[in-house]
Design a protein around this motif. Sequence first.
Motif, PDB file in Angstrom:
ATOM      1  N   PRO A  65      26.832 -29.203  48.915  1.00  0.00           N
ATOM      2  CA  PRO A  65      28.011 -29.912  48.388  1.00  0.00           C
ATOM      3  C   PRO A  65      28.091 -29.947  46.855  1.00  0.00           C
ATOM      4  CG  PRO A  65      27.049 -31.140  50.218  1.00  0.00           C
ATOM      5  CD  PRO A  65      26.115 -30.002  49.938  1.00  0.00           C
ATOM      6  N   SER A  66      26.967 -29.699  46.161  1.00  0.00           N
ATOM      7  CA  SER A  66      27.006 -29.749  44.692  1.00  0.00           C
ATOM      8  C   SER A  66      27.861 -28.628  44.098  1.00  0.00           C
ATOM      9  CB  SER A  66      25.581 -29.685  44.125  1.00  0.00           C
ATOM     10  OG  SER A  66      25.051 -28.380  44.289  1.00  0.00           O
ATOM     11  N   THR A  67      28.191 -27.607  44.889  1.00  0.00           N
ATOM     12  CA  THR A  67      29.014 -26.518  44.326  1.00  0.00           C
ATOM     13  C   THR A  67      30.516 -26.796  44.465  1.00  0.00           C
ATOM     14  OG1 THR A  67      29.109 -25.209  46.359  1.00  0.00           O
ATOM     15  CG2 THR A  67      27.226 -24.823  44.922  1.00  0.00           C
ATOM     16  N   ASP A  68      30.865 -27.935  45.066  1.00  0.00           N
ATOM     17  CA  ASP A  68      32.285 -28.228  45.255  1.00  0.00           C
ATOM     18  C   ASP A  68      33.066 -28.262  43.944  1.00  0.00           C
ATOM     19  OD1 ASP A  68      32.064 -28.214  47.957  1.00  0.00           O
ATOM     20  OD2 ASP A  68      32.226 -30.382  48.257  1.00  0.00           O
ATOM     21  N   ALA A  69      32.408 -28.718  42.861  1.00  0.00           N
ATOM     22  CA  ALA A  69      33.098 -28.787  41.564  1.00  0.00           C
ATOM     23  C   ALA A  69      33.530 -27.394  41.116  1.00  0.00           C
ATOM     24  CB  ALA A  69      32.183 -29.427  40.520  1.00  0.00           C
ATOM     25  N   THR A  70      32.655 -26.417  41.324  1.00  0.00           N
ATOM     26  CA  THR A  70      32.971 -25.034  40.960  1.00  0.00           C
ATOM     27  C   THR A  70      34.097 -24.494  41.840  1.00  0.00           C
ATOM     28  OG1 THR A  70      30.752 -24.627  40.119  1.00  0.00           O
ATOM     29  CG2 THR A  70      31.983 -22.697  40.832  1.00  0.00           C
ATOM     30  N   ILE A  71      34.053 -24.841  43.124  1.00  0.00           N
ATOM     31  CA  ILE A  71      35.113 -24.390  44.035  1.00  0.00           C
ATOM     32  C   ILE A  71      36.460 -25.011  43.636  1.00  0.00           C
ATOM     33  CG2 ILE A  71      35.907 -24.424  46.449  1.00  0.00           C
ATOM     34  CD1 ILE A  71      32.929 -24.470  47.270  1.00  0.00           C
ATOM     35  N   ARG A  72      36.440 -26.287  43.275  1.00  0.00           N
ATOM     36  CA  ARG A  72      37.690 -26.957  42.850  1.00  0.00           C
ATOM     37  C   ARG A  72      38.250 -26.287  41.601  1.00  0.00           C
ATOM     38  NH1 ARG A  72      39.980 -29.530  47.021  1.00  0.00           N
ATOM     39  NH2 ARG A  72      38.419 -30.732  48.119  1.00  0.00           N
ATOM     40  N   LYS A  73      37.364 -25.805  40.741  1.00  0.00           N
ATOM     41  CA  LYS A  73      37.857 -25.120  39.536  1.00  0.00           C
ATOM     42  C   LYS A  73      38.600 -23.846  39.932  1.00  0.00           C
ATOM     43  CE  LYS A  73      37.081 -23.299  35.035  1.00  0.00           C
ATOM     44  NZ  LYS A  73      36.204 -22.379  34.314  1.00  0.00           N
ATOM     45  N   ALA A  74      38.050 -23.121  40.932  1.00  0.00           N
ATOM     46  CA  ALA A  74      38.733 -21.901  41.397  1.00  0.00           C
ATOM     47  C   ALA A  74      40.109 -22.250  41.981  1.00  0.00           C
ATOM     48  CB  ALA A  74      37.883 -21.183  42.427  1.00  0.00           C
ATOM     49  N   LEU A  75      40.183 -23.396  42.672  1.00  0.00           N
ATOM     50  CA  LEU A  75      41.466 -23.851  43.218  1.00  0.00           C
ATOM     51  C   LEU A  75      42.417 -24.233  42.080  1.00  0.00           C
ATOM     52  CD1 LEU A  75      40.128 -25.981  46.216  1.00  0.00           C
ATOM     53  CD2 LEU A  75      41.357 -23.795  46.383  1.00  0.00           C
ATOM     54  N   MET A 186      47.037 -28.177  33.568  1.00  0.00           N
ATOM     55  CA  MET A 186      46.982 -29.541  34.113  1.00  0.00           C
ATOM     56  C   MET A 186      47.541 -29.589  35.539  1.00  0.00           C
ATOM     57  SD  MET A 186      45.766 -32.400  33.778  1.00  0.00           S
ATOM     58  CE  MET A 186      45.098 -32.500  32.138  1.00  0.00           C
ATOM     59  N   ARG A 187      48.640 -28.858  35.770  1.00  0.00           N
ATOM     60  CA  ARG A 187      49.239 -28.867  37.104  1.00  0.00           C
ATOM     61  C   ARG A 187      48.267 -28.278  38.134  1.00  0.00           C
ATOM     62  NH1 ARG A 187      54.613 -25.630  38.006  1.00  0.00           N
ATOM     63  NH2 ARG A 187      53.055 -24.177  38.742  1.00  0.00           N
ATOM     64  N   MET A 190      45.526 -30.826  38.884  1.00  0.00           N
ATOM     65  CA  MET A 190      46.022 -31.901  39.758  1.00  0.00           C
ATOM     66  C   MET A 190      46.140 -31.410  41.207  1.00  0.00           C
ATOM     67  SD  MET A 190      46.283 -34.408  37.729  1.00  0.00           S
ATOM     68  CE  MET A 190      47.206 -35.664  38.601  1.00  0.00           C
ATOM     69  N   SER A 191      46.728 -30.209  41.368  1.00  0.00           N
ATOM     70  CA  SER A 191      46.971 -29.736  42.736  1.00  0.00           C
ATOM     71  C   SER A 191      45.675 -29.319  43.431  1.00  0.00           C
ATOM     72  CB  SER A 191      47.978 -28.576  42.732  1.00  0.00           C
ATOM     73  OG  SER A 191      47.387 -27.435  42.140  1.00  0.00           O
ATOM     74  N   ALA A 192      44.646 -28.963  42.651  1.00  0.00           N
ATOM     75  CA  ALA A 192      43.380 -28.513  43.238  1.00  0.00           C
ATOM     76  C   ALA A 192      42.747 -29.591  44.104  1.00  0.00           C
ATOM     77  CB  ALA A 192      42.414 -28.099  42.133  1.00  0.00           C
ATOM     78  N   ARG A 193      42.996 -30.850  43.741  1.00  0.00           N
ATOM     79  CA  ARG A 193      42.363 -31.968  44.456  1.00  0.00           C
ATOM     80  C   ARG A 193      42.787 -32.040  45.914  1.00  0.00           C
ATOM     81  NH1 ARG A 193      43.446 -36.622  39.935  1.00  0.00           N
ATOM     82  NH2 ARG A 193      42.290 -35.596  38.262  1.00  0.00           N
ATOM     83  N   THR A 194      44.000 -31.588  46.185  1.00  0.00           N
ATOM     84  CA  THR A 194      44.500 -31.740  47.560  1.00  0.00           C
ATOM     85  C   THR A 194      44.547 -30.423  48.333  1.00  0.00           C
ATOM     86  OG1 THR A 194      46.731 -31.566  46.669  1.00  0.00           O
ATOM     87  CG2 THR A 194      45.899 -33.788  47.032  1.00  0.00           C
ATOM     88  N   LYS A 195      44.127 -29.337  47.692  1.00  0.00           N
ATOM     89  CA  LYS A 195      44.114 -28.051  48.416  1.00  0.00           C
ATOM     90  C   LYS A 195      42.982 -28.058  49.444  1.00  0.00           C
ATOM     91  CE  LYS A 195      46.228 -25.047  44.934  1.00  0.00           C
ATOM     92  NZ  LYS A 195      45.971 -24.030  43.898  1.00  0.00           N
ATOM     93  N   PRO A 196      43.182 -27.342  50.588  1.00  0.00           N
ATOM     94  CA  PRO A 196      42.156 -27.389  51.636  1.00  0.00           C
ATOM     95  C   PRO A 196      40.849 -26.706  51.246  1.00  0.00           C
ATOM     96  CG  PRO A 196      44.068 -26.057  52.304  1.00  0.00           C
ATOM     97  CD  PRO A 196      44.376 -26.601  50.966  1.00  0.00           C
ATOM     98  N   LEU A 197      39.728 -27.423  51.499  1.00  0.00           N
ATOM     99  CA  LEU A 197      38.396 -26.855  51.313  1.00  0.00           C
ATOM    100  C   LEU A 197      37.662 -27.047  52.641  1.00  0.00           C
ATOM    101  CD1 LEU A 197      35.917 -27.746  48.380  1.00  0.00           C
ATOM    102  CD2 LEU A 197      35.249 -26.812  50.576  1.00  0.00           C
ATOM    103  N   THR A 198      37.477 -25.953  53.368  1.00  0.00           N
ATOM    104  CA  THR A 198      36.857 -26.022  54.693  1.00  0.00           C
ATOM    105  C   THR A 198      35.358 -25.790  54.569  1.00  0.00           C
ATOM    106  OG1 THR A 198      38.873 -24.991  55.481  1.00  0.00           O
ATOM    107  CG2 THR A 198      37.053 -25.125  57.052  1.00  0.00           C
ATOM    108  N   VAL A 199      34.562 -26.627  55.208  1.00  0.00           N
ATOM    109  CA  VAL A 199      33.111 -26.441  55.192  1.00  0.00           C
ATOM    110  C   VAL A 199      32.685 -25.852  56.534  1.00  0.00           C
ATOM    111  CG1 VAL A 199      30.862 -27.569  54.952  1.00  0.00           C
ATOM    112  CG2 VAL A 199      32.818 -28.337  53.565  1.00  0.00           C
ATOM    113  N   VAL A 200      31.931 -24.740  56.464  1.00  0.00           N
ATOM    114  CA  VAL A 200      31.501 -24.025  57.663  1.00  0.00           C
ATOM    115  C   VAL A 200      29.975 -23.991  57.681  1.00  0.00           C
ATOM    116  CG1 VAL A 200      31.584 -21.776  58.844  1.00  0.00           C
ATOM    117  CG2 VAL A 200      33.584 -22.588  57.574  1.00  0.00           C
TER     118      VAL A 200
END
Lengths: 245, 325
Positions: A65-75, A186-187, A190-200
């Motif tokens: 889960p510590s890599t979620d910040a990096t994934i959110r940046k990609a989003l 900025m947009r 903001m939108s990255a927070r609600t984009k789907p992130l599926t954990v498998v």
Amino acid sequence: MKVLVCISNVPDTTTKINFNDDKTSFNTTGVQFIINPYDEIALTRALELTEAQGGTVTVINIGDPSTDATIRKALAIGATDAVRINAIPRDAYFVATQIAGYAKDQGFDLILTGRESIDYNGAQVASLLGEMMDLPSISIVKSLQIEGGTATLEREIEGGKEVISCPLPLIASASEGMAEPRIPNMRGIMSARTKPLTVVEPVEVPNLQNIIKFEKPEGRGQVKLVSADEVNKLVDLLHSEAKTI
Amino acid sequence: MSVLIYAENSKGKLKKSSFEAASYAYSVASMLNTDAYAISIGEVSNEELEKLAKYGIKKILTVNTAQMHNFVNQAYASVIAEAAKSLSSNVVVLSATFSGKALAPRLAVKLQAAYVDGAISLPTNDGAFTVRKGAFSGKAFADVSMSAVNKIIAINPNSFPIAENSQPAVVEAFAPTVKDTDFRTIVKEIIQAADKVSLPEAEIVVSAGRGLKGPENWGMIEELADLLGAATACSKPVSDAHWRPHSEHVGQTGIAVSPNLYIAIGISGAIQHLAGVSSSKVIVVINKDPEAPFFKAADYGIVGDAFDVVPKLIEAVKEFKATHA
């Protein structure tokens, strides 16, 4: 077009590398993690292509889960959605097996990776994926154009480049030149927070090799300075002492 | 059991890195009390292939059909895997060139093999088969124990000396079975500067940074490189500003090099740049700022302005060449 971009979570390029006392693991204390710079190039090109031709960009990462910040940046940069395989990335073979397992029945037209990660520098995942998924793979690509289901790529070779044509679907690893990385606005953030992130959850992978020790290179001795008025002396030293010319 | 090398060629000539791979494979084969073989793919004459005998290769398989003349990583991996199986080779050695990197992981999947990219040491002889490679983009080394039965090692170019171990060798044509799907990628064009020394393989590299002030000032860098038979390189800000092509960018996010001699001109020595050059054998730094961090990572240095020092260095090298010709 459906694109998958594989992103790796790596220490920032300015990081001074240190290892834990057992010398088998990287010391992450105080280290800032980023999207692997080559993966960011791949992501940007994927966005450029789908913005022009329509489609989606999914990012996938293998990490805890510590890599979620990096994934959110990609989003935030613009990816449509994200997948995280919940495992510590043991090695390239492990990573590629996880990605192939997820991607095999998803119908991606294009799968992009960076040319290599800047931590383990394996440069393997794109070719491993190609073989595991029985798809063509082109490594270290500095230009990628797609038109009517066929890609034209420029692959780096010693002293030049090779121009390659290949039908989709395909896998390519991105090098500098394929795109200029984007900074999220900025947009996007903001939108990255609600984009789907599926954990498998991960699949089992045989263990073929292990890193048993890390070591830092020994520093060089004191630099030998030569005066700018005695450049001949440098040439002599390089010939008689360093034996390099 | 045996050791197999993939002998890569460029325009029909074996690459220097193929002789490095042969020398390396001979050492590994000696350690394992077995023989070293080679597979060549592409348009290479038997006479050229026989050169490998000098470096300890006993048998050379050649695939010289028209279909195989251009590099296609998927097809080449199929051929090498089949050769490894037919020769019972459980160690495959190749060079970590652009093409080597593109095909070796595919081969690893086919052979269910452990794979080390960019090896800088021979394997240990303690049963663990441990090979050292660079990690963290030159900031560290990793020792990798290859536990799988089959092993693939891509050696770092210019990291192993070429060693002669002459013996008789045979060249045999090899007829692999390839599938149509191995050839989905088609090489349309190869664009290669004929007279330029390739950066990853170069023994000497002349590299310049922002201290050069603009792309119009690279003439003296190219002149110095030509005199030394060197490749030219640059720092990241220079390629980012499009003064030089990305393919010349040396550093953590560019190319990592390990030449015998790296000459850095007007480059301050940011940690990312140092990472890409740390395995150079000898480093020379020319910078007008005596506090430039690069001096701490150099063997030789000149504190001075590039526009003053480089022309003098060109003259000094000319003089040296005239007296040592």
